[in-house]
Motif scaffolding. Structure first.
Motif, PDB file in Angstrom:
ATOM      1  N   PHE A  38       1.007  -1.193  -0.011  1.00 14.15           N
ATOM      2  CA  PHE A  38       0.138   0.045   0.145  1.00 14.15           C
ATOM      3  C   PHE A  38       1.101   1.261  -0.351  1.00 14.15           C
ATOM      4  O   PHE A  38       1.567   1.321   0.500  1.00 14.15           O
ATOM      5  N   PRO A  39       0.519   2.261  -1.215  1.00 17.38           N
ATOM      6  CA  PRO A  39       1.170   3.819  -0.646  1.00 17.38           C
ATOM      7  C   PRO A  39       0.948   4.279   0.225  1.00 17.38           C
ATOM      8  O   PRO A  39       0.002   4.858   0.204  1.00 17.38           O
ATOM      9  N   ILE A  40       2.137   4.812   1.322  1.00 21.50           N
ATOM     10  CA  ILE A  40       2.050   5.712   3.107  1.00 21.50           C
ATOM     11  C   ILE A  40       2.939   6.773   1.720  1.00 21.50           C
ATOM     12  O   ILE A  40       3.446   6.967   1.392  1.00 21.50           O
ATOM     13  N   LEU A  68       3.918  -0.281   1.714  1.00 17.81           N
ATOM     14  CA  LEU A  68       3.944  -0.746   2.925  1.00 17.81           C
ATOM     15  C   LEU A  68       3.783  -2.043   2.385  1.00 17.81           C
ATOM     16  O   LEU A  68       2.331  -1.508   1.940  1.00 17.81           O
ATOM     17  N   ASN A  69       4.087  -3.446   3.096  1.00 12.11           N
ATOM     18  CA  ASN A  69       3.954  -5.065   2.539  1.00 12.11           C
ATOM     19  C   ASN A  69       3.148  -5.414   3.810  1.00 12.11           C
ATOM     20  O   ASN A  69       3.278  -5.508   5.184  1.00 12.11           O
ATOM     21  N   LEU A  70       1.942  -5.579   3.159  1.00 11.44           N
ATOM     22  CA  LEU A  70       0.884  -5.808   4.462  1.00 11.44           C
ATOM     23  C   LEU A  70       1.408  -6.972   4.926  1.00 11.44           C
ATOM     24  O   LEU A  70       0.493  -7.099   6.378  1.00 11.44           O
ATOM     25  N   ILE A 123      -5.334  -1.953  10.680  1.00 13.20           N
ATOM     26  CA  ILE A 123      -7.434  -1.811   9.922  1.00 13.20           C
ATOM     27  C   ILE A 123      -7.734  -0.275   8.736  1.00 13.20           C
ATOM     28  O   ILE A 123      -7.759  -0.017   7.998  1.00 13.20           O
ATOM     29  N   ALA A 124      -6.400   0.159   9.162  1.00 14.01           N
ATOM     30  CA  ALA A 124      -6.994   1.549   9.016  1.00 14.01           C
ATOM     31  C   ALA A 124      -6.467   1.615   6.884  1.00 14.01           C
ATOM     32  O   ALA A 124      -7.035   2.744   6.902  1.00 14.01           O
ATOM     33  N   ILE A 125      -5.652   1.283   6.807  1.00 16.31           N
ATOM     34  CA  ILE A 125      -4.692   1.057   6.022  1.00 16.31           C
ATOM     35  C   ILE A 125      -5.479   0.401   5.169  1.00 16.31           C
ATOM     36  O   ILE A 125      -6.177   1.429   4.263  1.00 16.31           O
TER      37      ILE A 125
END
Length: 260
Positions: A38-40, A68-70, A123-125
């Motif tokens: 996911f792109p932070i 970021l790798n979940l 959870i937020a991501i």
């Protein structure tokens, strides 16, 4: 006071078992999960390049700073718990058991401040919160909530007169990340396509329930209701809740987003 039916030796065994269960699940996630990043990002103000000549204005902009790798994020909270449990069963055991006799477990709250906060970030991501500053605040508020749990035990110990201030402050701080994520759900449905995957809603609902169970467990401990009159019973409930909450979150994420 009646002698507890739960012994320190039994809790030691529980800590060994739970360390193993957390560690095995963490390794399983790393090995089995596909890579989903996911792109932070960060948000900032920048001059408006489309402003009329001779005028100046600022517009908001977004910049991706890292991906970021979940799977690693999910595995991280398992490994945090595994380390805490193995510590309480081995080198930290004397201090752990001494504190339990005084109705205190500092290690639990330190671990929760890291692992539960990491869970909230995950959870937020999944809910669309990619802004680094927002994620940091969600992490910090969840850590603060767990810090007030520690204060609750430090202040009250075995006292029959309970000071509920830290419990109240922690509950108010802890609800804010859930409200923030709820706003993202609302925004997606009102202003976007509303196509947030259904498993994310299930995660939101189930983990909100589990997080509240921790508060209920503490409430019952300090109200000394039934079996919770024994502090060690509440300690064991914390252990079970931690394992179940992390497992429920991890495997919902796995089958919803990380399954190969």
């Amino acid at each position: 006071m009646a002698k507890s039916k739960i012994t320190m030796e039994s809790l030691r065994k529980w800590n060994f078992v739970l360390a193993g269960l957390h560690a095995v699940q963490g390794v399983a996630v790393v090995i089995l999960a596909k890579s989903v990043t996911f792109p932070i990002s960060v948000n900032f103000l920048t001059p408006n390049s489309l402003a009329p000549e001779g005028s100046f204005s600022l517009v908001p902009a977004t910049q991706n700073v890292f991906d970021l790798n979940l799977a690693y994020l999910v595995a991280a909270f398992f490994f945090m718990s595994a380390f805490a449990h193995i510590a309480m069963a081995t080198f930290y055991r004397p201090t752990y058991e001494k504190n339990l006799k005084n109705h205190l477990n500092k290690a639990r709250w330190y671990e929760y401040a890291l692992s539960a906060s990491t869970m909230m970030v995950a959870i937020a991501i999944l809910s669309g919160v990619y802004d680094l500053a927002s994620l940091l605040m969600i992490f910090a508020l969840t850590a603060f909530m767990n810090g007030t749990g520690l204060l609750m035990e430090v202040w009250n110990g075995k006292s029959k007169k309970v000071n509920w201030l830290s419990f109240i402050l922690g509950s108010k701080a802890g609800i804010i990340p859930w409200i923030v994520i709820g706003i993202y759900f609302w925004s997606a449905n009102v202003y976007g396509s509303g196509q947030i995957p259904s498993f994310v809603y299930w995660i939101y609902g189930s983990l909100f329930l589990f997080f509240n169970c921790f508060a209920i467990n503490m409430y019952l401990q300090y109200k000394r209701k039934g079996k919770w009159a024994d502090y060690l019973y509440g300690e064991r409930v914390y252990m079970i809740l931690s394992l179940v909450a992390k497992s429920v979150l991890a495997w919902q994420v796995f089958f919803g987003a990380l399954r190969p």
